[in-house]
Design a protein around this motif. Structure first.
Motif, PDB file in Angstrom:
ATOM      1  N   LEU A  72     -23.268  -5.416   8.211  1.00  0.00           N
ATOM      2  CA  LEU A  72     -23.424  -6.650   7.429  1.00  0.00           C
ATOM      3  C   LEU A  72     -24.113  -6.467   6.088  1.00  0.00           C
ATOM      4  O   LEU A  72     -24.303  -7.430   5.352  1.00  0.00           O
ATOM      5  CB  LEU A  72     -24.200  -7.683   8.259  1.00  0.00           C
ATOM      6  CG  LEU A  72     -23.542  -8.115   9.574  1.00  0.00           C
ATOM      7  CD1 LEU A  72     -24.445  -9.100  10.314  1.00  0.00           C
ATOM      8  CD2 LEU A  72     -22.166  -8.726   9.333  1.00  0.00           C
ATOM      9  N   ALA A  73     -24.489  -5.232   5.749  1.00  0.00           N
ATOM     10  CA  ALA A  73     -25.299  -5.026   4.539  1.00  0.00           C
ATOM     11  C   ALA A  73     -24.559  -5.404   3.262  1.00  0.00           C
ATOM     12  O   ALA A  73     -25.181  -5.794   2.272  1.00  0.00           O
ATOM     13  CB  ALA A  73     -25.749  -3.560   4.462  1.00  0.00           C
ATOM     14  N   ALA A  74     -23.226  -5.298   3.249  1.00  0.00           N
ATOM     15  CA  ALA A  74     -22.467  -5.545   2.025  1.00  0.00           C
ATOM     16  C   ALA A  74     -22.175  -7.025   1.797  1.00  0.00           C
ATOM     17  O   ALA A  74     -21.475  -7.372   0.839  1.00  0.00           O
ATOM     18  CB  ALA A  74     -21.154  -4.762   2.058  1.00  0.00           C
ATOM     19  N   LEU A 102     -16.239   1.267  -4.489  1.00  0.00           N
ATOM     20  CA  LEU A 102     -17.615   0.862  -4.781  1.00  0.00           C
ATOM     21  C   LEU A 102     -17.829  -0.545  -4.235  1.00  0.00           C
ATOM     22  O   LEU A 102     -17.051  -1.455  -4.514  1.00  0.00           O
ATOM     23  CB  LEU A 102     -17.876   0.870  -6.293  1.00  0.00           C
ATOM     24  CG  LEU A 102     -19.242   0.342  -6.756  1.00  0.00           C
ATOM     25  CD1 LEU A 102     -20.367   1.254  -6.265  1.00  0.00           C
ATOM     26  CD2 LEU A 102     -19.285   0.195  -8.273  1.00  0.00           C
ATOM     27  N   GLN A 103     -18.880  -0.716  -3.440  1.00  0.00           N
ATOM     28  CA  GLN A 103     -19.268  -2.029  -2.930  1.00  0.00           C
ATOM     29  C   GLN A 103     -20.705  -2.329  -3.352  1.00  0.00           C
ATOM     30  O   GLN A 103     -21.567  -1.434  -3.307  1.00  0.00           O
ATOM     31  CB  GLN A 103     -19.174  -2.079  -1.411  1.00  0.00           C
ATOM     32  CG  GLN A 103     -17.758  -2.044  -0.864  1.00  0.00           C
ATOM     33  CD  GLN A 103     -17.742  -2.131   0.650  1.00  0.00           C
ATOM     34  OE1 GLN A 103     -18.160  -1.218   1.333  1.00  0.00           O
ATOM     35  NE2 GLN A 103     -17.247  -3.247   1.175  1.00  0.00           N
ATOM     36  N   ALA A 104     -20.927  -3.569  -3.752  1.00  0.00           N
ATOM     37  CA  ALA A 104     -22.274  -3.976  -4.146  1.00  0.00           C
ATOM     38  C   ALA A 104     -22.494  -5.430  -3.769  1.00  0.00           C
ATOM     39  O   ALA A 104     -21.554  -6.236  -3.766  1.00  0.00           O
ATOM     40  CB  ALA A 104     -22.472  -3.790  -5.653  1.00  0.00           C
ATOM     41  N   ALA A 105     -23.728  -5.745  -3.411  1.00  0.00           N
ATOM     42  CA  ALA A 105     -24.095  -7.123  -3.066  1.00  0.00           C
ATOM     43  C   ALA A 105     -25.513  -7.378  -3.571  1.00  0.00           C
ATOM     44  O   ALA A 105     -26.402  -6.529  -3.394  1.00  0.00           O
ATOM     45  CB  ALA A 105     -24.020  -7.343  -1.557  1.00  0.00           C
ATOM     46  N   TYR A 106     -25.695  -8.537  -4.191  1.00  0.00           N
ATOM     47  CA  TYR A 106     -27.020  -8.913  -4.704  1.00  0.00           C
ATOM     48  C   TYR A 106     -27.318 -10.347  -4.273  1.00  0.00           C
ATOM     49  O   TYR A 106     -26.456 -11.235  -4.363  1.00  0.00           O
ATOM     50  CB  TYR A 106     -27.063  -8.818  -6.226  1.00  0.00           C
ATOM     51  CG  TYR A 106     -28.321  -9.413  -6.820  1.00  0.00           C
ATOM     52  CD1 TYR A 106     -29.535  -8.734  -6.754  1.00  0.00           C
ATOM     53  CD2 TYR A 106     -28.295 -10.675  -7.431  1.00  0.00           C
ATOM     54  CE1 TYR A 106     -30.687  -9.276  -7.282  1.00  0.00           C
ATOM     55  CE2 TYR A 106     -29.450 -11.222  -7.967  1.00  0.00           C
ATOM     56  CZ  TYR A 106     -30.644 -10.530  -7.885  1.00  0.00           C
ATOM     57  OH  TYR A 106     -31.793 -11.079  -8.408  1.00  0.00           O
ATOM     58  N   THR A 107     -28.555 -10.571  -3.818  1.00  0.00           N
ATOM     59  CA  THR A 107     -29.007 -11.903  -3.420  1.00  0.00           C
ATOM     60  C   THR A 107     -30.331 -12.211  -4.096  1.00  0.00           C
ATOM     61  O   THR A 107     -31.254 -11.387  -4.054  1.00  0.00           O
ATOM     62  CB  THR A 107     -29.199 -11.994  -1.892  1.00  0.00           C
ATOM     63  OG1 THR A 107     -27.991 -11.632  -1.238  1.00  0.00           O
ATOM     64  CG2 THR A 107     -29.599 -13.401  -1.486  1.00  0.00           C
ATOM     65  N   TRP A 108     -30.403 -13.376  -4.706  1.00  0.00           N
ATOM     66  CA  TRP A 108     -31.674 -13.916  -5.186  1.00  0.00           C
ATOM     67  C   TRP A 108     -31.905 -15.223  -4.436  1.00  0.00           C
ATOM     68  O   TRP A 108     -31.021 -16.080  -4.361  1.00  0.00           O
ATOM     69  CB  TRP A 108     -31.634 -14.185  -6.691  1.00  0.00           C
ATOM     70  CG  TRP A 108     -32.888 -14.865  -7.181  1.00  0.00           C
ATOM     71  CD1 TRP A 108     -34.065 -14.284  -7.507  1.00  0.00           C
ATOM     72  CD2 TRP A 108     -33.068 -16.286  -7.389  1.00  0.00           C
ATOM     73  NE1 TRP A 108     -34.985 -15.236  -7.903  1.00  0.00           N
ATOM     74  CE2 TRP A 108     -34.408 -16.468  -7.840  1.00  0.00           C
ATOM     75  CE3 TRP A 108     -32.254 -17.393  -7.224  1.00  0.00           C
ATOM     76  CZ2 TRP A 108     -34.907 -17.732  -8.130  1.00  0.00           C
ATOM     77  CZ3 TRP A 108     -32.764 -18.654  -7.512  1.00  0.00           C
ATOM     78  CH2 TRP A 108     -34.079 -18.805  -7.971  1.00  0.00           C
ATOM     79  N   LEU A 109     -33.080 -15.347  -3.825  1.00  0.00           N
ATOM     80  CA  LEU A 109     -33.347 -16.501  -2.969  1.00  0.00           C
ATOM     81  C   LEU A 109     -34.788 -16.957  -3.147  1.00  0.00           C
ATOM     82  O   LEU A 109     -35.726 -16.193  -2.910  1.00  0.00           O
ATOM     83  CB  LEU A 109     -33.086 -16.131  -1.505  1.00  0.00           C
ATOM     84  CG  LEU A 109     -33.301 -17.211  -0.440  1.00  0.00           C
ATOM     85  CD1 LEU A 109     -32.474 -18.450  -0.752  1.00  0.00           C
ATOM     86  CD2 LEU A 109     -32.933 -16.673   0.924  1.00  0.00           C
ATOM     87  N   ASP A 110     -34.930 -18.185  -3.586  1.00  0.00           N
ATOM     88  CA  ASP A 110     -36.252 -18.796  -3.746  1.00  0.00           C
ATOM     89  C   ASP A 110     -36.400 -19.843  -2.647  1.00  0.00           C
ATOM     90  O   ASP A 110     -35.836 -20.942  -2.736  1.00  0.00           O
ATOM     91  CB  ASP A 110     -36.380 -19.427  -5.129  1.00  0.00           C
ATOM     92  CG  ASP A 110     -37.756 -20.033  -5.361  1.00  0.00           C
ATOM     93  OD1 ASP A 110     -38.731 -19.490  -4.808  1.00  0.00           O
ATOM     94  OD2 ASP A 110     -37.854 -21.047  -6.081  1.00  0.00           O
ATOM     95  N   ASP A 122     -32.632  -9.036  -2.648  1.00  0.00           N
ATOM     96  CA  ASP A 122     -32.212  -7.825  -1.944  1.00  0.00           C
ATOM     97  C   ASP A 122     -30.885  -7.360  -2.524  1.00  0.00           C
ATOM     98  O   ASP A 122     -30.062  -8.166  -2.978  1.00  0.00           O
ATOM     99  CB  ASP A 122     -32.154  -8.021  -0.422  1.00  0.00           C
ATOM    100  CG  ASP A 122     -31.072  -8.969   0.029  1.00  0.00           C
ATOM    101  OD1 ASP A 122     -29.939  -8.513   0.200  1.00  0.00           O
ATOM    102  OD2 ASP A 122     -31.366 -10.162   0.229  1.00  0.00           O
ATOM    103  N   VAL A 123     -30.704  -6.040  -2.516  1.00  0.00           N
ATOM    104  CA  VAL A 123     -29.556  -5.411  -3.172  1.00  0.00           C
ATOM    105  C   VAL A 123     -28.982  -4.354  -2.240  1.00  0.00           C
ATOM    106  O   VAL A 123     -29.727  -3.618  -1.580  1.00  0.00           O
ATOM    107  CB  VAL A 123     -29.964  -4.742  -4.508  1.00  0.00           C
ATOM    108  CG1 VAL A 123     -28.738  -4.162  -5.217  1.00  0.00           C
ATOM    109  CG2 VAL A 123     -30.689  -5.717  -5.418  1.00  0.00           C
TER     110      VAL A 123
END
Length: 708
Positions: A75-77, A565-573, A606-607
């Protein structure tokens, strides 16, 4: 690992001669790029690119270079999803979506979990993933946010595992993987189809000595999916599942000082009380699907199961002097079952494609909950005198409908409504002069709408907006004790209700390139938070408001014939929007939590990044890394787990054999040997918040596929 080491490992399996004869096998041709088809959001097969919500599908069947035991491996991606392997099989994994579920100290809550349509989340909202048999799985679908009316009692979204259908001639897979700290996984799988019958049968054995002291575990699981075509357009699928987890040791968390001094150590009480947990679960289900013609279809699902849990806690004997205390041993037998009847229609409305799903869902769980002292005389960690005996029952009856309508060439509308009615009953069987009758009942209900609008700005670009309401009841574990310390269950707690809005952009500008962007806001009233935590007992309260604002970005780019190439970025406040008082220490000291304080267990960022090269045959290699921001560990925000970055790499080779394929791999995790807390225990009463992750680990494995 050197080449000579590979030869020794393969020869030890009796396969070296055949393997190296095939060493010059040509690489497999790249797979054709096909749309990612999902069903979780709408129940009809649909390209994820055309769904007005954040939904992803992970191909489990193709990922064999892992241990294949925990959902966190896959599930990391997916942005917005935080899946943490706690290295503690007595407490299951920590999984949260958009911050919902992060405060759970065991199991999974705030999300809906399913395997082939059968709920792994009980009606009260408490879920488990220990019975997920990933060796037989084809894919995992994740819907972020409550943007489907097909699921109830959750705020964060849906995770659903789909077992692969048996197809083609008989195929047999045998897997073996070994890793650091005495970790082993073996598996055997058979699948195929003949005439109108198909099957997928799997057995998996897993064991580990554990990275930390007192963390040994063994788990065996079996899964069967059997399908029969019946008559004209009918199919019956039978699903069987079993899992056995005997005496999994619980190392508990560590204080900051203990974590810094010895991350492999355990608190002394874990060994004094021999903290451990045993789980056994058997489950069966059946799904009947019938094409009624004219675009109409019927789907009937029924399931039943039994889950038995015995857990020894490290509750001090002094705390159990309170006559209202339920003891330090949990003995919990649960019988559960349910049914879902759904009618579907696919056709046209006003010249545009239209599909509709409507149905009824009923689920029931009956728990026989017993508690015992965890001592006899001076002997600790043994079953003692009884302290609790009650029958807890929860049931729900839901009605739902959801439609998708492409009402213009570039526009699609999704709208749905679900009505949920739930009843919690508790019948107390342990009544004494000092422990009065705690029986009681409470009813909860909610009507939750969802709506989404998708605009096709171009053939390669879709813009969408979605809105949905979430409804999250307290679980029986959260109802177990009153915050005022008096007898009886906490039936004064009310469900948390969330309003969710999302704006997203989905892009496919070129073949092999896909990017998704989403921003969201989730406002919750009556958020559940800790009221008191002491003496092995945690009580809860409703607080005013909480908010989760976030942004998510994902990229999947096959930029060359054998490169990805796979990338995932989350910004959560995620913050509490209302001030509230919580209890700290023993005896309780009421302490104010200020409005604006971060919700614990949720990183701000998290990235994940992974670069892969190769195919199913020949050489394959990958390198990836994960960054997780600091995480507060309690409601006060007085302590936190530091941010960390970890990297991993693997190397594999696929060999063509006369009647199948052999794949060998080696993997290194935590490549740079970082010390970090892989997960945290939110609001732990003893300040043991930190669960250390392993240092550098090495894994090697084989998977042999043989077909006739």
């Amino acid at each position: 690992m050197r080449g000579t080491d590979w030869k020794v490992m393969l020869a030890g399996c009796g396969l070296a001669a055949r393997v190296f004869a095939a060493e010059d096998a040509p690489p497999a041709p790249p797979k054709e790029d096909l749309p990612t088809v999902v069903v979780t959001a709408t129940r009809s097969e649909q390209d994820a690119f055309q769904v007005p919500a954040s939904i992803d599908s992970v191909d489990v069947d193709a990922q064999s270079d892992t241990l294949g035991v925990n959902p966190s491996e896959f599930l990391a991606a997916i942005p917005g999803v935080l899946a943490r392997d706690r290295q503690n099989y007595a407490q299951d994994e920590q999984i949260s979506i958009r911050g919902f579920g992060a405060r759970s100290t065991f199991g999974v809550r705030g999300l809906r979990l399913y395997v082939d349509g059968i709920p792994a989340t009980m009606p009260d909202g408490q879920g488990q993933v220990s019975h997920f048999n990933l060796d037989s799985a084809e894919r995992i679908e994740v819907l972020r946010g409550p943007f489907s009316a097909l699921y109830g009692n959750s705020s964060g979204g849906v995770i659903q595992v789909f077992t692969a259908d048996g197809e083609g001639p008989p195929r047999f897979d045998f897997g073996l993987a070994g890793a650091s700290y005495g970790t082993w996984r073996t598996s055997a799988n058979a699948r195929g189809a003949s005439g109108g019958f198909d099957y997928n049968l799997d057995f998996t054995h897993f064991e580990t000595d554990g990275y930390r002291d007192h963390s040994r575990a063994r788990r065996e699981s079996g899964n069967a999916k059997l399908g029969w075509k019946i008559g004209d357009g009918g199919k019956l699928t039978v699903l069987l599942n079993t899992v056995d987890l005997p005496g999994a040791q619980d190392p508990l968390g560590l204080t900051r000082a203990q974590f810094q001094a010895d991350p492999r150590g355990v608190a002394a009480v874990a060994q004094q009380f021999n903290t451990r947990k045993s789980v056994h679960q058997d489950q069966a289900g059946a799904i009947y699907e019938q094409d009624l013609g004219g675009g109409h279809g019927l789907r009937l699902l029924g399931y039943a199961g039994r889950r038995e849990v015995e857990q020894f806690l490290a509750v001090p004997t002094s705390a159990q002097a309170n006559p209202l205390h339920s003891g330090g041993v949990v003995d919990l037998d649960s019988d559960y079952g349910g049914a879902d009847a759904r009618w579907t229609y696919r056709g046209e409305l006003a010249g545009g494609a239209f599909d509709l799903a409507a149905g009824l869902a009923w689920d029931r769980q009956e728990q026989h909950r017993r508690g015992y002292e965890n001592f006899v005389g001076t002997a600790l960690g043994v079953r003692g005198a009884p302290r609790r005996d009650e029958i807890d029952t929860v049931r729900n009856f839901d009605q739902y409908a959801q439609a998708n309508w492409r009402f213009a060439e570039r526009w699609t509308l999704t709208a749905g409504l679900r009505h949920s009615q739930m009843r919690f009953d508790s019948a107390d069987r342990y009544v004494t002069a000092a422990n009065p009758d705690d029986s009681g009942r409470v009813d909860y209900g909610a009507t939750t709408p969802v709506a989404g609008l998708l605009y096709r700005a171009a053939d390669w670009a879709n813009l969408y907006v979605s809105y949905g309401k979430g409804f999250e009841t307290p679980t029986f574990n959260e109802l177990a004790y009153r915050a005022d310390g008096r007898a009886g269950l906490a039936f004064d707690l009310t469900p948390a209700r969330t309003r969710n809005a999302e704006l997203g952009l989905k892009l496919r500008p070129a073949s092999g390139l896909e990017a998704n962007f989403a921003v969201f806001r989730a406002d919750t009233r009556d958020e559940l938070a800790v009221a008191t935590s002491a003496g092995g007992r945690t009580t809860y309260q409703n607080i005013g408001k909480a908010r989760r604002d976030g942004a998510e970005v994902s990229l999947d780019w096959r930029f060359a014939e054998r490169w990805r190439l796979q990338a995932a970025y989350t910004w959560l406040d995620a913050t509490f929007r209302s001030a509230f008082a919580t209890c700290v220490g023993t005896p309780c000291t009421p302490t104010q939590v200020a409005a604006g304080t971060r919700i614990p267990g949720i990183p701000r960022q998290d990235v994940h990044v992974a670069l892969q090269w190769g195919g199913e045959r020949g050489w394959r290699a990958s390198f990836g890394g994960d960054y997780v921001d600091t995480v507060t560990v309690n409601d006060l925000g007085s302590d936190r787990a530091p941010a960390y970055f970890v990297a991993g790499a693997d190397l594999a080779y696929g060999f063509e054999l006369p009647s199948g394929q052999l794949r060998a791999f080696a993997r290194v995790d935590n490549l740079f040997d970082r010390r970090y807390a892989g997960s945290v225990i939110v609001n732990d009463a003893n300040g043991r918040y930190f669960e250390p992750a392993p240092d550098r680990t090495v894994m090697v494995g084989l998977r042999w596929s043989w077909s006739r």
